[in-house]
Design a protein around this motif. Structure first.
Motif, mmCIF file in Angstrom:
data_model
loop_
_atom_site.group_PDB
_atom_site.id
_atom_site.type_symbol
_atom_site.label_atom_id
_atom_site.label_comp_id
_atom_site.label_asym_id
_atom_site.label_seq_id
_atom_site.Cartn_x
_atom_site.Cartn_y
_atom_site.Cartn_z
ATOM 1 N N CYS A 85 4.742 -5.663 -11.225
ATOM 2 C CA CYS A 85 5.416 -4.546 -10.662
ATOM 3 C C CYS A 85 6.728 -3.706 -11.199
ATOM 4 O O CYS A 85 7.234 -4.587 -12.192
ATOM 5 C CB CYS A 85 6.035 -5.221 -9.308
ATOM 6 N N GLU A 127 0.782 -1.289 -0.040
ATOM 7 C CA GLU A 127 -0.281 0.070 -0.141
ATOM 8 C C GLU A 127 0.891 1.292 0.021
ATOM 9 O O GLU A 127 0.535 2.098 -0.710
ATOM 10 C CB GLU A 127 -0.867 -0.191 1.312
ATOM 11 N N VAL A 128 2.053 1.223 0.914
ATOM 12 C CA VAL A 128 2.751 2.507 0.991
ATOM 13 C C VAL A 128 3.597 2.803 -0.391
ATOM 14 O O VAL A 128 3.590 3.882 -0.699
ATOM 15 C CB VAL A 128 3.603 2.223 2.231
ATOM 16 N N GLU A 129 3.801 1.699 -0.899
ATOM 17 C CA GLU A 129 4.842 1.817 -2.167
ATOM 18 C C GLU A 129 4.025 1.557 -3.373
ATOM 19 O O GLU A 129 4.761 1.522 -4.538
ATOM 20 C CB GLU A 129 5.999 0.983 -2.092
ATOM 21 N N LYS A 130 2.520 1.671 -3.132
ATOM 22 C CA LYS A 130 1.646 1.472 -4.414
ATOM 23 C C LYS A 130 2.082 0.358 -5.239
ATOM 24 O O LYS A 130 2.100 0.418 -6.448
ATOM 25 C CB LYS A 130 1.867 2.797 -5.280
ATOM 26 N N GLY A 131 2.642 -0.854 -4.735
ATOM 27 C CA GLY A 131 2.686 -2.080 -5.402
ATOM 28 C C GLY A 131 3.863 -2.160 -6.241
ATOM 29 O O GLY A 131 3.823 -2.728 -7.303
ATOM 30 N N GLU A 132 5.028 -1.240 -6.111
ATOM 31 C CA GLU A 132 5.813 -1.169 -7.260
ATOM 32 C C GLU A 132 6.936 -2.285 -7.165
ATOM 33 O O GLU A 132 7.684 -2.426 -7.938
ATOM 34 C CB GLU A 132 6.536 0.196 -7.102
#
Length: 244
Positions: A98, A62-67
């Motif tokens: 990703c 969530e924090v890294e937007k699924g990267e």
């Protein structure tokens, strides 16, 4: 020793897992540095707190937007260990999308999917992984490790040749050997040599703290932990788990 110089990763390496979790929380609260939480994930795996691994990995996604594929891989492994195989496979499939992959462009995710296909006897899933590996190996990035793992799964190279690709540099060598032994275990399982499979997994987790950075280490540990007493019940167990 100055406690400020002790890192979360050094605590994990020293098997001080509870301390590592506490320090990771403190550092993240102060700095908001997500790699600190990934080190906490490793500590949680060692503590067998798999639901916490899933929760923290979901937070990182969530924090890294699924990267980062790493977070999906960790969540998938934890789900696999607790028996939710369908969710694990779903997460590993999502990891393919990703932005940030391994140095070979995503071979490590395909290793997990190939593993799942062999373990659950899903030939369609195996074929899809094979096609994706072939595509990834056409890229110039595939010369980087873990590219050779893909060649090994496709039977392009022997196990001896695979090991020859492993780095000679300490730390990196242990990490890559862990990965190499894991794919070797997969190929052994593919021949239905269950005892040989678990024997190879023991080699996979034998390289010490340097290999704690590899997802294959935790999946191998989970497989050994969940080894059925009766090897003949292995396939039935995983078929039931897939229906959850």
């Amino acid at each position: 020793m100055d406690n400020s110089k002790i890192t979360v990763w050094s605590l994990v390496q020293n098997n001080d897992f509870e301390e590592a979790c506490q320090k990771a929380d403190e550092e993240y609260a102060e700095e908001g540095f997500t790699p600190t939480l990934r080190n906490k994930v490793y500590a949680l795996f060692h503590l067998k707190r798999y639901l916490d691994v899933i929760q923290l990995s979901e937070k990182l996604i969530e924090v890294e937007k699924g990267e980062s594929s790493s977070d999906f891989q960790s969540a998938g492994i934890a789900n696999w260990i607790i028996g939710d195989l369908s969710k694990a496979i779903e997460l590993w499939e999502n990891a393919q999308n990703c932005m940030y992959q391994d140095a070979a462009g995503g071979i490590d995710t395909q290793v997990l999917l190939y593993f799942a296909a062999i373990k659950t006897k899903q030939d369609k899933l195996r074929q899809t992984a094979v096609r994706t590996i072939k595509k990834l190996l056409k890229s110039k990035r595939s010369i980087n490790y873990p590219g050779p793992l893909g060649h090994y799964l496709l039977n392009d190279i022997t196990e001896e040749q695979l090991i020859s690709y492993v780095a000679n540099v300490p730390i990196l060598r242990e990490r890559q050997l862990c990965q190499a032994q894991f794919v070797s275990a997969i190929k052994i399982l593919e021949t239905e040599d269950v005892d040989g499979y678990y024997k190879k997994l023991k080699e996979c987790v034998s390289y010490g703290p340097s290999s704690y950075l590899e997802h294959e280490y935790y999946l191998a540990k989970g497989e050994l932990e969940n080894r059925p007493r009766n090897s003949n019940s292995l396939v039935q167990f995983f078929k039931r788990a897939l229906r959850k």
